[in-house]
Design a protein around this motif. Structure first.
Motif, PDB file in Angstrom:
ATOM      1  N   VAL A 106      10.644  -9.421   2.666  1.00  0.00           N
ATOM      2  CA  VAL A 106       9.869 -10.579   2.741  1.00  0.00           C
ATOM      3  C   VAL A 106       9.947 -11.171   4.236  1.00  0.00           C
ATOM      4  O   VAL A 106      11.323 -11.386   4.561  1.00  0.00           O
ATOM      5  CB  VAL A 106      10.345 -11.686   1.688  1.00  0.00           C
ATOM      6  CG1 VAL A 106       9.545 -12.788   1.534  1.00  0.00           C
ATOM      7  CG2 VAL A 106      10.026 -10.859   0.466  1.00  0.00           C
ATOM      8  N   ASP A 107       9.060 -11.410   4.731  1.00  0.00           N
ATOM      9  CA  ASP A 107       8.861 -12.196   6.051  1.00  0.00           C
ATOM     10  C   ASP A 107       9.385 -13.656   5.915  1.00  0.00           C
ATOM     11  O   ASP A 107       8.775 -14.404   5.040  1.00  0.00           O
ATOM     12  CB  ASP A 107       7.765 -12.072   6.735  1.00  0.00           C
ATOM     13  CG  ASP A 107       7.447 -12.680   8.105  1.00  0.00           C
ATOM     14  OD1 ASP A 107       7.969 -13.763   8.340  1.00  0.00           O
ATOM     15  OD2 ASP A 107       6.756 -12.117   8.915  1.00  0.00           O
ATOM     16  N   LEU A 108      10.476 -14.199   6.568  1.00  0.00           N
ATOM     17  CA  LEU A 108      10.805 -15.447   6.395  1.00  0.00           C
ATOM     18  C   LEU A 108       9.862 -16.204   6.743  1.00  0.00           C
ATOM     19  O   LEU A 108       9.684 -17.624   6.330  1.00  0.00           O
ATOM     20  CB  LEU A 108      12.281 -15.639   6.924  1.00  0.00           C
ATOM     21  CG  LEU A 108      13.710 -15.474   6.422  1.00  0.00           C
ATOM     22  CD1 LEU A 108      13.733 -13.951   5.883  1.00  0.00           C
ATOM     23  CD2 LEU A 108      14.776 -15.869   7.303  1.00  0.00           C
ATOM     24  N   GLY A 109       9.234 -16.176   7.879  1.00  0.00           N
ATOM     25  CA  GLY A 109       8.073 -17.293   8.259  1.00  0.00           C
ATOM     26  C   GLY A 109       7.128 -17.385   7.286  1.00  0.00           C
ATOM     27  O   GLY A 109       6.725 -18.332   7.142  1.00  0.00           O
ATOM     28  N   ALA A 110       6.578 -16.223   6.842  1.00  0.00           N
ATOM     29  CA  ALA A 110       5.705 -16.109   5.948  1.00  0.00           C
ATOM     30  C   ALA A 110       5.838 -17.176   4.838  1.00  0.00           C
ATOM     31  O   ALA A 110       5.251 -17.594   3.888  1.00  0.00           O
ATOM     32  CB  ALA A 110       5.075 -14.972   5.488  1.00  0.00           C
ATOM     33  N   ALA A 111       7.382 -16.750   4.300  1.00  0.00           N
ATOM     34  CA  ALA A 111       7.848 -17.220   3.215  1.00  0.00           C
ATOM     35  C   ALA A 111       8.061 -18.816   3.039  1.00  0.00           C
ATOM     36  O   ALA A 111       7.551 -19.517   2.136  1.00  0.00           O
ATOM     37  CB  ALA A 111       9.459 -16.856   2.471  1.00  0.00           C
ATOM     38  N   ASP A 120       1.514 -22.285  10.413  1.00  0.00           N
ATOM     39  CA  ASP A 120       1.329 -21.214  11.394  1.00  0.00           C
ATOM     40  C   ASP A 120       1.487 -21.799  12.557  1.00  0.00           C
ATOM     41  O   ASP A 120       0.726 -22.885  12.909  1.00  0.00           O
ATOM     42  CB  ASP A 120      -0.186 -20.572  11.122  1.00  0.00           C
ATOM     43  CG  ASP A 120      -0.399 -19.436  11.947  1.00  0.00           C
ATOM     44  OD1 ASP A 120       0.445 -18.524  12.523  1.00  0.00           O
ATOM     45  OD2 ASP A 120      -1.489 -19.455  12.539  1.00  0.00           O
ATOM     46  N   CYS A 121       1.940 -21.233  13.679  1.00  0.00           N
ATOM     47  CA  CYS A 121       1.920 -21.841  15.141  1.00  0.00           C
ATOM     48  C   CYS A 121       0.931 -20.674  15.925  1.00  0.00           C
ATOM     49  O   CYS A 121       1.232 -19.660  16.455  1.00  0.00           O
ATOM     50  CB  CYS A 121       3.445 -21.671  15.711  1.00  0.00           C
ATOM     51  SG  CYS A 121       3.097 -22.316  17.330  1.00  0.00           S
ATOM     52  N   LYS A 131      -2.922 -17.088   6.965  1.00  0.00           N
ATOM     53  CA  LYS A 131      -3.231 -16.986   5.519  1.00  0.00           C
ATOM     54  C   LYS A 131      -2.095 -17.232   4.538  1.00  0.00           C
ATOM     55  O   LYS A 131      -2.535 -17.267   3.331  1.00  0.00           O
ATOM     56  CB  LYS A 131      -3.563 -15.189   5.248  1.00  0.00           C
ATOM     57  CG  LYS A 131      -2.416 -14.568   5.574  1.00  0.00           C
ATOM     58  CD  LYS A 131      -2.611 -12.907   5.465  1.00  0.00           C
ATOM     59  CE  LYS A 131      -1.336 -12.136   5.836  1.00  0.00           C
ATOM     60  NZ  LYS A 131      -1.740 -10.712   5.985  1.00  0.00           N
ATOM     61  N   PHE A 132      -0.895 -17.569   5.010  1.00  0.00           N
ATOM     62  CA  PHE A 132       0.008 -18.124   4.192  1.00  0.00           C
ATOM     63  C   PHE A 132      -0.033 -19.737   3.947  1.00  0.00           C
ATOM     64  O   PHE A 132       0.917 -20.093   3.218  1.00  0.00           O
ATOM     65  CB  PHE A 132       1.386 -17.519   4.569  1.00  0.00           C
ATOM     66  CG  PHE A 132       1.780 -16.146   4.511  1.00  0.00           C
ATOM     67  CD1 PHE A 132       1.648 -15.234   3.571  1.00  0.00           C
ATOM     68  CD2 PHE A 132       1.398 -15.247   5.778  1.00  0.00           C
ATOM     69  CE1 PHE A 132       1.973 -14.048   3.499  1.00  0.00           C
ATOM     70  CE2 PHE A 132       1.357 -13.885   5.858  1.00  0.00           C
ATOM     71  CZ  PHE A 132       1.658 -13.414   4.750  1.00  0.00           C
TER      72      PHE A 132
END
Length: 147
Positions: A106-111, A120-121, A131-132
């Motif tokens: 799991v990508d911590l940024g997406a989470a 999102d930056c 999209k997250f």
């Protein structure tokens, strides 16, 4: 002659040991030992403690609305977890910039964005986290450096 060879060897060793920290490996794994805020963590690795700025993530500062909640969320979910980070070679302040994920991939940024604690930056992510974003995450004011 031996003295000058010894001096040269000592100088060579000092240069290697004192090499600039930009020689950081591309990918490192370690235990998440500290959360500064929702987009900055510290991991303990075989190379020591590394501060990581999550690439492409825009989280509120601790003194901004939602900043403390984002930090608490990151602590609750990832403290002491094994984290792997892939660094892009850039450094901001004392932090290496990278994308990190947990043992499950799991990508911590997406989470953290999907949990509503960051945005999102696009300037740095190229839009990979858009999209997250959720209605809750979009309530956070986007910092100028992300536009």
């Amino acid at each position: 002659m031996l003295k000058s060879l010894t001096s040269a060897a000592i100088l060579a060793i000092a240069c290697v040991l004192g090499a600039p920290s930009h020689a950081l490996a591309t990918t490192l794994s370690g235990k998440l030992v500290h959360v500064r805020d929702a987009d900055t963590i510290e991991i303990a690795t075989r190379r020591g403690r590394i501060a990581v700025r999550l690439d492409g993530v825009d989280a509120p500062e601790l003194n901004e609305r939602g900043g403390q909640a984002g930090k608490r969320w990151m602590q609750n979910v990832y403290s002491n977890a094994t984290i792997t980070c892939e660094f892009n070679g850039e450094k901001t302040y004392d932090r290496w910039v990278g994308v990190c994920w947990d043992k499950a991939g799991v990508d911590l940024g997406a989470a953290v964005i999907a949990a509503g604690h960051a945005r999102d930056c696009p300037r740095y992510s190229g839009g990979r986290y858009r999209k997250f974003e959720t209605p809750e995450s979009r309530k956070h004011q986007q910092h100028n450096y992300c536009k």
